[in-house]
Scaffold this motif. Structure first.
Motif, PDB file in Angstrom:
ATOM      1  N   MET A  73       9.749 -73.915 -43.209  1.00 12.65           N
ATOM      2  CA  MET A  73       8.403 -73.461 -43.610  1.00 12.65           C
ATOM      3  C   MET A  73       7.465 -74.879 -43.526  1.00 12.65           C
ATOM      4  SD  MET A  73       8.430 -70.875 -46.564  1.00 12.65           S
ATOM      5  CE  MET A  73       6.501 -70.687 -46.590  1.00 12.65           C
ATOM      6  N   ARG A 221       3.341 -67.734 -50.471  1.00  8.13           N
ATOM      7  CA  ARG A 221       4.102 -67.575 -49.294  1.00  8.13           C
ATOM      8  C   ARG A 221       5.541 -67.942 -49.337  1.00  8.13           C
ATOM      9  NH1 ARG A 221       2.169 -69.221 -43.758  1.00  8.13           N
ATOM     10  NH2 ARG A 221       4.175 -68.280 -43.168  1.00  8.13           N
ATOM     11  N   ARG A 225       8.850 -65.517 -48.858  1.00  6.55           N
ATOM     12  CA  ARG A 225       9.624 -65.680 -47.784  1.00  6.55           C
ATOM     13  C   ARG A 225      11.022 -65.743 -48.350  1.00  6.55           C
ATOM     14  NH1 ARG A 225       9.027 -68.600 -43.010  1.00  6.55           N
ATOM     15  NH2 ARG A 225      11.082 -69.089 -42.119  1.00  6.55           N
TER      16      ARG A 225
END
Length: 461
Positions: A73, A221, A225
């Motif tokens: 990420m 996020r 994730r």
């Protein structure tokens, strides 16, 4: 039988479960809520993106970056916008920017001349580090009473929603306390630490990141994730009632299911930990109960179209002796992109804490009225009419690390170690920040992996 059962789907539990699964172990993660993420989640309401807990993490957060890289990420990480470098403290009717350099420090009206001179003498103040010092005693000794009142006390409210006279310096601000204990000065100790860290990171080939970061689309996020990566290993809506030892491992019960595991990682707040461990460790309940939890109400609001409200910056903090109940406000739409629709602004204000626990119980209408009243006064805008976007209440939001907290955690850990295969994780252990919570997940996963590889555990496969 699973290799590991992880209880709790916040960042600590998710990190532990993800790392164990990456090593090939069979993992089941049980989370009582309908979604994982704990307080690190991002929700969308009317085109606003709202953080239901923390808004950012520091560039120095090594374990958060380690997790970010493991999840691939890095390209999603977003540095805070330039305005975030301005931070404010309220004093005597207006917001004052925190000094960002020597010249600004000399000119700021935030502190009197005497307070500035006293703060400048910090490197020459004798070392007085005591293990049971409160944060108030520590900051007054190092910086003087005025700087402790108008800079450090609001900082404590911002991080812990806490009372600077209750929190332990060694427990809640261990790094600062160590700077004094080992080097005799917090300022000089911090400079020495940062130089050593930069040198270490350079030797390891790790970037030295500064400032604040989030992720495009919101901080949540990263927990979303992790939940996606864990897939069917996650079971939500599964509050754990008890953990009991059984042949070759542990028996974990929810209201509807029973699970068996060779090991357990317990990544829940203190009160929940006390409940599920009571059958095995009834004597630990008072130890967990002695960790206070600050109640917090978080209000997301917008001043309305074409009204920006406050000055450019990260936000402000409020000293506790004014007749204003807000702990602090983050200027969310000035920090990261796409947090509010074009032409509007988004703010996140915090109420409650250890000084004002009753604020958490205010009705939505009363909270909205308080947000309007406080911010009209602070921003000097009598026409401010906040539009409330969302309210979240957390009766037990942030652990309060009291002076004796390290010894209390040592007592708890010593008892838990008597049951091999059981491990703790969470932000109440060593610190409340995202970095501490993530690090605790990594540590619990490593300890669990060592156990699963041990001869005694191998026989339970």
């Amino acid at each position: 039988m699973h290799d590991a059962i992880v209880i709790g789907g916040g960042i600590s539990g998710l990190t532990a479960a993800y790392n164990l699964r990456q090593q090939g172990y069979s993992v089941r993660l049980l989370e009582e809520n309908t979604v994982v993420g704990g307080n690190i989640r991002t929700e969308s309401v009317a085109d606003f993106r709202l953080e239901v807990g923390p808004h950012s993490f520091m560039g120095s957060s090594e374990h958060v970056w380690k997790l970010t890289e493991a999840l691939r990420m890095e390209e999603d990480a977003e540095p805070a916008q330039a305005a975030s470098r301005f931070r404010y403290i309220y004093r005597d009717g207006r917001l004052h920017p925190l000094p960002m350099g020597p010249l600004m420090f000399l000119r700021t009206p935030l502190l009197s001349l005497g307070a500035k001179l006293r703060l400048g003498l910090e490197p020459f103040v004798p070392n007085g580090a005591g293990e049971l010092d409160t944060a108030w005693e520590f900051f007054c000794r190092r910086f003087g009473r005025e700087a402790a009142t108008y800079i450090m006390s609001p900082f404590v409210s911002g991080v812990y929603a806490g009372d600077v006279r209750m929190l332990g310096a060694r427990a809640a601000f261990h790094k600062f306390w160590e700077f004094e204990k080992e080097g005799g000065s917090m300022i000089l100790g911090a400079v020495k630490y940062m130089r050593a860290k930069r040198k270490r990171l350079a030797a390891e080939g790790v970037p030295h990141r500064r400032g604040l970061f989030s992720f495009r689309g919101g901080l949540g996020r990263i927990t979303a994730r992790l939940g996606t990566e864990l897939g069917d290993a996650v079971q939500t809506g599964a509050p754990v009632e008890t953990i009991r030892p059984t042949t070759g491992g542990f028996l974990v019960r929810t209201p509807t299911d029973t699970f068996t595991g060779r090991s357990v990682v317990l990544a829940v707040p203190p009160a929940a930990a006390a409940q599920v461990l009571h059958a095995m460790f009834p004597g630990l309940s008072p130890e967990f109960a002695a960790i206070p939890m600050a109640p917090v109400a978080l209000v997301h609001w917008s001043p309305g179209p074409d009204r920006n409200g406050g000055p450019p910056g990260f936000g402000f903090l409020m000293p506790r002796h004014y007749d204003l109940r807000v702990l602090g406000t983050i200027f969310a739409s000035q920090l990261f992109s796409l947090r509010a629709p074009a032409g509007t602004a988004l703010y996140a204000s915090f109420y409650g804490g250890m000084h004002d626990p009753a604020a958490m119980d205010l009705s939505d209408e009363d909270l909205a009225a308080r947000v309007a009243s406080d911010h009209r006064h602070i921003f000097g805008d009598n026409e401010l009419e906040p539009q409330i976007i969302g309210i979240w209440r957390y009766p037990a939001a942030i652990p309060q690390l009291l002076p004796e907290h390290p010894e209390r955690i040592d007592t708890i850990q010593a008892q838990v170690r008597q049951r091999p295969g059981l491990f703790l994780a969470g932000n109440y252990l060593t610190g409340v920040g995202i970095e501490h919570a993530t690090e605790s997940g990594y540590r619990a996963a490593a300890d669990c992996q060592r156990f699963l590889k041990s001869p005694s555990a191998e026989g339970t496969r």
